[in-house]
Design a protein around this motif. Structure first.
Motif, PDB file in Angstrom:
ATOM      1  N   LYS A 172       0.826  -1.209   0.000  1.00 44.33           N
ATOM      2  CA  LYS A 172       0.000   0.000   0.000  1.00 44.33           C
ATOM      3  C   LYS A 172       0.860   1.258   0.000  1.00 44.33           C
ATOM      4  N   SER A 217       1.240   4.099  -3.084  1.00 46.62           N
ATOM      5  CA  SER A 217       0.600   5.371  -2.737  1.00 46.62           C
ATOM      6  C   SER A 217       1.172   6.505  -3.581  1.00 46.62           C
ATOM      7  N   ASP A 218       0.512   7.654  -3.552  1.00 47.01           N
ATOM      8  CA  ASP A 218       0.951   8.808  -4.337  1.00 47.01           C
ATOM      9  C   ASP A 218       2.256   9.398  -3.822  1.00 47.01           C
TER      10      ASP A 218
END
Length: 293
Positions: A236, A240-241
């Motif tokens: 995750k 993520s950005d």
């Protein structure tokens, strides 16, 4: 998308006054540490260079090299040092008199003596010079970022692959763990028979109680759940950005903690063998995470 902390970029800018070449390279570092090497006359642009890089880089030991060549005539001033010229003239006249030497002290000779005349670089427009330097640095920064992102993509692929491997190992342990109580009970009965013989009567309830105590001490369900959760959390963060290497570094510490606990509590050779594979993968993940910004 994650970025590697190592990278290199090169940029060039040229106009009718100067040619600027900038190079940026970085290695791993806990913090963002930027060093700029450039001619002293352009030191006024150093803070702007650092601020430009900080917009892109959060961690790493970053070295910036700026070279300025082919300076035009407009950037050079000829300075006359009259005081030095006068000292030369007076000393030469005195030397001529004391040694009774003939000779004329000409303007041509006097002007050729050291420090009488100097070509001194002069930047009349700092903003113009800074813009030229920043243009080269910006181009170098683009290449620097591209390399870091390319390396980061490879790191992400490798980390996710290793995370999936660990999840597979965790699943194998989860399937074997419930059988440990039964396996332990069987081994306990065999051991008692080895010591006391086959004719001894072994209370089944006592065997069951001992096996239950063993199962409670060697219960690794929580640790397996947490370790699997760490793998999902790692994926995750990577996807993520704005992934952060510091978060991943902390997560790896938690992975190691769970792996060590599982290995010490399981008391089973098969699980221990699997745990060695898990710890090997966690160590590889730790090494890779050190390269992430």
């Amino acid at each position: 998308m994650i970025k590697s902390m190592t990278g290199f970029g090169r940029g060039e800018y040229a106009d009718d006054k100067r040619n600027v070449v900038a190079e940026i390279r970085s290695v791993n570092h806990r913090y963002c540490d930027i060093h700029v090497k450039m001619p002293r006359r352009y030191v006024f642009a150093e803070d702007r260079i650092k601020n430009l890089i900080k917009e892109k880089a959060r961690r790493g030991k970053i070295e910036v090299s700026v070279m300025v060549e082919n300076i035009g005539d407009a950037d050079v001033n000829i300075k006359l040092n009259t005081a030095v010229a006068k000292q030369y003239y007076d000393n030469l006249k005195q030397l001529s008199g004391e040694l009774e030497l003939d000779g004329e002290i000409t303007l041509e000779y006097l002007s050729s003596l050291p420090d009488v005349m100097k070509a001194i670089p002069d930047v009349e427009d700092e903003e113009e010079a800074a813009s030229a330097i920043l243009a080269a640095v910006s181009q170098a920064l683009d290449g620097f970022e591209e390399m870091r992102m390319t390396e980061g993509a490879k790191l992400a692929e490798d980390l996710i692959h290793r995370g999936n491997l660990i999840r597979g190992y965790v699943d194998s342990i989860s399937q074997r763990a419930p059988k440990l109580q039964e396996i332990y009970a069987g081994r306990l009965v065999e051991r008692i028979k080895e010591l006391l013989g086959d004719n001894v009567q072994i209370p089944e309830e006592r065997i069951a109680m001992e096996a239950a105590i063993f199962a409670d001490k060697s219960n690794i369900t929580e640790e397996l759940v947490r370790l699997d959760s760490h793998m999902l959390q790692m994926k995750k963060i990577i996807e993520s950005d704005s992934p952060e290497g510091k978060k991943l570094d902390f997560l790896v510490q938690e992975m190691n903690r769970e792996a060590n606990t599982i290995g010490s509590k399981a008391n089973d050779l098969d699980i221990t063998s699997i745990m060695l594979e898990i710890k090997s993968e966690v160590e590889k993940i730790r090494e890779q995470v050190q390269n992430i910004e």
